[in-house]
Write a protein that holds these residues in place. Structure first.
Motif, PDB file in Angstrom:
ATOM      1  N   LEU A  74     -37.685  14.364 -17.591  1.00  0.00           N
ATOM      2  CA  LEU A  74     -37.027  14.376 -18.893  1.00  0.00           C
ATOM      3  C   LEU A  74     -37.615  15.457 -19.808  1.00  0.00           C
ATOM      4  O   LEU A  74     -36.897  16.054 -20.612  1.00  0.00           O
ATOM      5  CB  LEU A  74     -37.159  13.008 -19.568  1.00  0.00           C
ATOM      6  CG  LEU A  74     -36.363  11.863 -18.928  1.00  0.00           C
ATOM      7  CD1 LEU A  74     -36.674  10.546 -19.626  1.00  0.00           C
ATOM      8  CD2 LEU A  74     -34.863  12.141 -18.977  1.00  0.00           C
ATOM      9  N   ILE A  75     -38.918  15.686 -19.691  1.00  0.00           N
ATOM     10  CA  ILE A  75     -39.560  16.690 -20.539  1.00  0.00           C
ATOM     11  C   ILE A  75     -38.901  18.056 -20.350  1.00  0.00           C
ATOM     12  O   ILE A  75     -38.682  18.800 -21.304  1.00  0.00           O
ATOM     13  CB  ILE A  75     -41.069  16.777 -20.217  1.00  0.00           C
ATOM     14  CG1 ILE A  75     -41.773  15.477 -20.637  1.00  0.00           C
ATOM     15  CG2 ILE A  75     -41.709  17.973 -20.931  1.00  0.00           C
ATOM     16  CD1 ILE A  75     -43.227  15.415 -20.225  1.00  0.00           C
ATOM     17  N   SER A  76     -38.562  18.375 -19.114  1.00  0.00           N
ATOM     18  CA  SER A  76     -38.033  19.715 -18.812  1.00  0.00           C
ATOM     19  C   SER A  76     -36.523  19.835 -18.936  1.00  0.00           C
ATOM     20  O   SER A  76     -36.008  20.933 -19.157  1.00  0.00           O
ATOM     21  CB  SER A  76     -38.450  20.126 -17.393  1.00  0.00           C
ATOM     22  OG  SER A  76     -37.943  19.204 -16.441  1.00  0.00           O
ATOM     23  N   GLY A  77     -35.783  18.712 -18.817  1.00  0.00           N
ATOM     24  CA  GLY A  77     -34.331  18.856 -18.768  1.00  0.00           C
ATOM     25  C   GLY A  77     -33.518  17.963 -19.671  1.00  0.00           C
ATOM     26  O   GLY A  77     -32.283  17.981 -19.620  1.00  0.00           O
ATOM     27  N   TRP A  78     -34.170  17.201 -20.531  1.00  0.00           N
ATOM     28  CA  TRP A  78     -33.452  16.216 -21.337  1.00  0.00           C
ATOM     29  C   TRP A  78     -32.622  16.860 -22.448  1.00  0.00           C
ATOM     30  O   TRP A  78     -31.587  16.346 -22.858  1.00  0.00           O
ATOM     31  CB  TRP A  78     -34.455  15.233 -21.942  1.00  0.00           C
ATOM     32  CG  TRP A  78     -33.839  13.930 -22.352  1.00  0.00           C
ATOM     33  CD1 TRP A  78     -32.532  13.559 -22.238  1.00  0.00           C
ATOM     34  CD2 TRP A  78     -34.505  12.818 -22.931  1.00  0.00           C
ATOM     35  NE1 TRP A  78     -32.335  12.283 -22.703  1.00  0.00           N
ATOM     36  CE2 TRP A  78     -33.556  11.808 -23.135  1.00  0.00           C
ATOM     37  CE3 TRP A  78     -35.823  12.576 -23.288  1.00  0.00           C
ATOM     38  CZ2 TRP A  78     -33.868  10.575 -23.698  1.00  0.00           C
ATOM     39  CZ3 TRP A  78     -36.146  11.351 -23.840  1.00  0.00           C
ATOM     40  CH2 TRP A  78     -35.182  10.363 -24.040  1.00  0.00           C
ATOM     41  N   SER A  79     -33.066  17.982 -22.953  1.00  0.00           N
ATOM     42  CA  SER A  79     -32.420  18.590 -24.115  1.00  0.00           C
ATOM     43  C   SER A  79     -30.980  19.011 -23.844  1.00  0.00           C
ATOM     44  O   SER A  79     -30.216  19.272 -24.782  1.00  0.00           O
ATOM     45  CB  SER A  79     -33.228  19.807 -24.581  1.00  0.00           C
ATOM     46  OG  SER A  79     -33.334  20.758 -23.534  1.00  0.00           O
ATOM     47  N   ALA A  80     -30.572  19.075 -22.586  1.00  0.00           N
ATOM     48  CA  ALA A  80     -29.218  19.512 -22.247  1.00  0.00           C
ATOM     49  C   ALA A  80     -28.187  18.399 -22.407  1.00  0.00           C
ATOM     50  O   ALA A  80     -26.986  18.650 -22.278  1.00  0.00           O
ATOM     51  CB  ALA A  80     -29.187  20.043 -20.815  1.00  0.00           C
ATOM     52  N   TYR A  81     -28.613  17.175 -22.707  1.00  0.00           N
ATOM     53  CA  TYR A  81     -27.690  16.036 -22.737  1.00  0.00           C
ATOM     54  C   TYR A  81     -27.802  15.267 -24.055  1.00  0.00           C
ATOM     55  O   TYR A  81     -28.861  15.210 -24.674  1.00  0.00           O
ATOM     56  CB  TYR A  81     -27.990  15.077 -21.570  1.00  0.00           C
ATOM     57  CG  TYR A  81     -28.059  15.760 -20.242  1.00  0.00           C
ATOM     58  CD1 TYR A  81     -26.902  16.100 -19.527  1.00  0.00           C
ATOM     59  CD2 TYR A  81     -29.291  16.108 -19.675  1.00  0.00           C
ATOM     60  CE1 TYR A  81     -26.980  16.745 -18.305  1.00  0.00           C
ATOM     61  CE2 TYR A  81     -29.376  16.751 -18.446  1.00  0.00           C
ATOM     62  CZ  TYR A  81     -28.205  17.069 -17.773  1.00  0.00           C
ATOM     63  OH  TYR A  81     -28.287  17.708 -16.563  1.00  0.00           O
ATOM     64  N   ALA A  82     -26.668  14.689 -24.448  1.00  0.00           N
ATOM     65  CA  ALA A  82     -26.664  13.827 -25.620  1.00  0.00           C
ATOM     66  C   ALA A  82     -27.456  12.554 -25.312  1.00  0.00           C
ATOM     67  O   ALA A  82     -27.519  12.116 -24.162  1.00  0.00           O
ATOM     68  CB  ALA A  82     -25.224  13.480 -26.012  1.00  0.00           C
ATOM     69  N   TYR A  83     -28.048  11.956 -26.342  1.00  0.00           N
ATOM     70  CA  TYR A  83     -28.895  10.779 -26.126  1.00  0.00           C
ATOM     71  C   TYR A  83     -28.100   9.622 -25.525  1.00  0.00           C
ATOM     72  O   TYR A  83     -28.570   8.954 -24.592  1.00  0.00           O
ATOM     73  CB  TYR A  83     -29.528  10.345 -27.448  1.00  0.00           C
ATOM     74  CG  TYR A  83     -30.468   9.171 -27.302  1.00  0.00           C
ATOM     75  CD1 TYR A  83     -31.644   9.285 -26.563  1.00  0.00           C
ATOM     76  CD2 TYR A  83     -30.176   7.944 -27.897  1.00  0.00           C
ATOM     77  CE1 TYR A  83     -32.505   8.209 -26.421  1.00  0.00           C
ATOM     78  CE2 TYR A  83     -31.036   6.864 -27.762  1.00  0.00           C
ATOM     79  CZ  TYR A  83     -32.200   6.994 -27.024  1.00  0.00           C
ATOM     80  OH  TYR A  83     -33.047   5.930 -26.881  1.00  0.00           O
ATOM     81  N   SER A  84     -26.889   9.378 -26.006  1.00  0.00           N
ATOM     82  CA  SER A  84     -26.085   8.276 -25.480  1.00  0.00           C
ATOM     83  C   SER A  84     -25.676   8.534 -24.029  1.00  0.00           C
ATOM     84  O   SER A  84     -25.605   7.604 -23.219  1.00  0.00           O
ATOM     85  CB  SER A  84     -24.838   8.063 -26.343  1.00  0.00           C
ATOM     86  OG  SER A  84     -24.022   9.227 -26.348  1.00  0.00           O
ATOM     87  N   ASP A  85     -25.434   9.811 -23.690  1.00  0.00           N
ATOM     88  CA  ASP A  85     -25.146  10.152 -22.289  1.00  0.00           C
ATOM     89  C   ASP A  85     -26.364   9.903 -21.409  1.00  0.00           C
ATOM     90  O   ASP A  85     -26.241   9.489 -20.247  1.00  0.00           O
ATOM     91  CB  ASP A  85     -24.728  11.618 -22.176  1.00  0.00           C
ATOM     92  CG  ASP A  85     -23.304  11.865 -22.652  1.00  0.00           C
ATOM     93  OD1 ASP A  85     -22.590  10.878 -22.910  1.00  0.00           O
ATOM     94  OD2 ASP A  85     -22.915  13.040 -22.761  1.00  0.00           O
ATOM     95  N   SER A  86     -27.548  10.152 -21.950  1.00  0.00           N
ATOM     96  CA  SER A  86     -28.779   9.905 -21.209  1.00  0.00           C
ATOM     97  C   SER A  86     -28.951   8.416 -20.923  1.00  0.00           C
ATOM     98  O   SER A  86     -29.357   8.029 -19.825  1.00  0.00           O
ATOM     99  CB  SER A  86     -29.987  10.418 -21.996  1.00  0.00           C
ATOM    100  OG  SER A  86     -29.880  11.795 -22.257  1.00  0.00           O
ATOM    101  N   ILE A  87     -28.609   7.595 -21.904  1.00  0.00           N
ATOM    102  CA  ILE A  87     -28.673   6.140 -21.717  1.00  0.00           C
ATOM    103  C   ILE A  87     -27.737   5.730 -20.580  1.00  0.00           C
ATOM    104  O   ILE A  87     -28.079   4.904 -19.725  1.00  0.00           O
ATOM    105  CB  ILE A  87     -28.300   5.394 -23.016  1.00  0.00           C
ATOM    106  CG1 ILE A  87     -29.319   5.706 -24.119  1.00  0.00           C
ATOM    107  CG2 ILE A  87     -28.216   3.899 -22.761  1.00  0.00           C
ATOM    108  CD1 ILE A  87     -30.721   5.248 -23.809  1.00  0.00           C
ATOM    109  N   GLY A  88     -26.553   6.327 -20.558  1.00  0.00           N
ATOM    110  CA  GLY A  88     -25.613   6.058 -19.472  1.00  0.00           C
ATOM    111  C   GLY A  88     -26.169   6.476 -18.123  1.00  0.00           C
ATOM    112  O   GLY A  88     -25.992   5.781 -17.113  1.00  0.00           O
ATOM    113  N   ALA A  89     -26.877   7.617 -18.094  1.00  0.00           N
ATOM    114  CA  ALA A  89     -27.492   8.093 -16.853  1.00  0.00           C
ATOM    115  C   ALA A  89     -28.605   7.156 -16.402  1.00  0.00           C
ATOM    116  O   ALA A  89     -28.784   6.912 -15.201  1.00  0.00           O
ATOM    117  CB  ALA A  89     -28.033   9.509 -17.045  1.00  0.00           C
ATOM    118  N   PHE A  90     -29.366   6.605 -17.355  1.00  0.00           N
ATOM    119  CA  PHE A  90     -30.430   5.646 -17.017  1.00  0.00           C
ATOM    120  C   PHE A  90     -29.835   4.397 -16.361  1.00  0.00           C
ATOM    121  O   PHE A  90     -30.382   3.874 -15.385  1.00  0.00           O
ATOM    122  CB  PHE A  90     -31.207   5.249 -18.264  1.00  0.00           C
ATOM    123  CG  PHE A  90     -31.938   6.381 -18.943  1.00  0.00           C
ATOM    124  CD1 PHE A  90     -32.161   7.579 -18.289  1.00  0.00           C
ATOM    125  CD2 PHE A  90     -32.397   6.239 -20.247  1.00  0.00           C
ATOM    126  CE1 PHE A  90     -32.836   8.624 -18.917  1.00  0.00           C
ATOM    127  CE2 PHE A  90     -33.070   7.262 -20.878  1.00  0.00           C
ATOM    128  CZ  PHE A  90     -33.283   8.471 -20.216  1.00  0.00           C
TER     129      PHE A  90
END
Length: 399
Positions: A74-90
């Motif tokens: 996440l440190i290296s690649g999280w900035s490319a995605y919206a936070y809510s999209d990240s929650i969906g990915a989790f």
């Protein structure tokens, strides 16, 4: 008491190191302090509940934790995605892990790995922590050397409390040397924040699938190896299913993934936790309770650990792992026919290499398996048609 303290040390180690990666990942996307506290609460409470449930259910010290390689990713690649999209990915990653547990695919693969390779991988993971005990004696000898001496004396006269004695001695010395100060420590409770997940193809492919892979390869495989190395024949499928479900349930609060622990689990599965293997599950329950307590205070707990000298954490971690390091090395080299495979596993794991975001323990495992089958002249055995048919049948039954 020794088992309870082992659980406390295990959670302390988890918060003193890996949780700092959470702060780095949060900084990468400018995550708010409230969402950060909710994230720490989610991974802590989820780890605590699963540790308690699984330890009681199987009467074994089953320790879970959050995905450390997942946080690094996440440190290296999280900035490319919206936070809510990240929650969906989790959530998606949790679903994939749960499916792997229900189908039994992960269990089938783990049963094919020789015991010597498992223990060699564990030895490679843990050796650095044993070496760091003596490195710390050079950096802060007035603290490290008395802790080591106290451990050895306690080991001679009351071995069950050797780690406890060393920890208490370290805290007293730190206070006496004025290394510890309570300035800057503030305490407040966490208010968990629920984020409605959204799903995008890019986040599912870019975050969800890689998170599942690194969690299974770098965490669950090694975590299961720790249990096997210390003699616990716990069925793997229920463990994977439970951590997968926990990942899904706590993802909306920020949890990026829950999995079996390797490093801190070894603190609870070894002889230092309890001389009786059947009583070490108490350490798992203890760790779960401390997880929850620490999680309630969220990010605040990190400021508490910051007051302790890093050498104290390093020394007590290494001392708590001495038993596991010794037994792993002995088991890895026990079988003459598998010594080369075990040695290569150990060396690759110890090297610390990382390829495609997957850490050295996984590649050590792969190197050991390939070496073992090459030397045994039966490389095709692992990938025989029979195994493929069995896996396909399990998938069909799971729908």
């Amino acid at each position: 008491m020794s088992a309870v303290v082992a659980g406390l040390i295990a959670v302390t180690v988890g918060f003193a190191g890996p949780v700092l990666l959470i702060f780095q990942a949060a900084k990468a996307i400018d995550l708010s302090s409230s969402n950060l506290s909710s994230w720490i609460w989610a991974i802590s409470v989820a780890s605590g509940l699963t540790s308690i449930i699984l330890s009681i259910r199987f009467k074994a010290p089953v320790i879970t934790a959050w995905s450390t390689p997942g946080a690094v990713m996440l440190i290296s690649g999280w900035s490319a995605y919206a936070y809510s999209d990240s929650i969906g990915a989790f959530i998606f990653a949790g679903v994939l892990i749960t499916i792997l547990g229900f189908t039994g695919l992960f269990s089938s693969l783990m049963k094919r790995i020789p015991y010597a390779i498992i223990t060699a991988m564990l030895a490679g993971i843990l050796l650095k922590f044993g070496v760091d005990v003596f490195v710390s004696s050079k950096q802060l000898p007035m603290l490290a050397l008395p802790m080591i001496f106290g451990y050895l004396v306690s080991k001679r006269w009351f071995p069950r409390y050797a780690v406890v004695t060393s920890l208490l001695l370290g805290l007293l010395i730190s206070y006496g040397l004025n290394i510890v100060t309570l300035k800057g420590v503030s305490v407040f409770l966490v208010h968990p924040i629920f984020t409605t997940p959204t799903f995008s193809l890019s986040s599912l492919l870019g975050l969800g699938i890689p998170l599942c892979i690194v969690t299974m390869a770098s965490q669950n495989a090694t975590g299961f190896g720790v249990l096997r190395a210390d003699g616990y024949d716990t069925p793997v499928n229920p463990l994977i299913i439970t951590t997968g479900i926990a990942s899904i349930l706590f993802a909306p609060f920020g949890a990026h993934g829950i999995n079996l622990s390797a490093l801190i689990a070894a603190i609870c599965t070894g002889k230092e936790a309890h001389s009786d293997p059947d009583k070490r599950y108490i350490a798992g329950i203890s760790a779960g309770l401390f997880y929850i307590i620490f999680g309630i205070f969220g990010a605040t707990i990190v400021s508490v650990f910051a007051i302790f000298p890093s050498e104290l954490i390093i020394v007590i971690t290494g001392l708590a792992l001495f038993g596991s390091i010794a037994s792993s090395l002995a088991s890895a080299m026990k079988e003459d026919t598998q010594k080369e495979a075990a040695l290569i596993t150990f060396l690759v794991t110890l090297s610390g290499i990382s390829i495609a975001g997957v850490g050295a323990p996984f590649w050590g495992l792969i190197a050991g398996i390939v070496t073992d089958y090459m030397l045994s002249g039966d490389l095709t055995k692992m990938f025989s048609a029979k195994i493929v048919i069995q896996m396909r049948e399990k998938l069909r039954r799971a729908g």
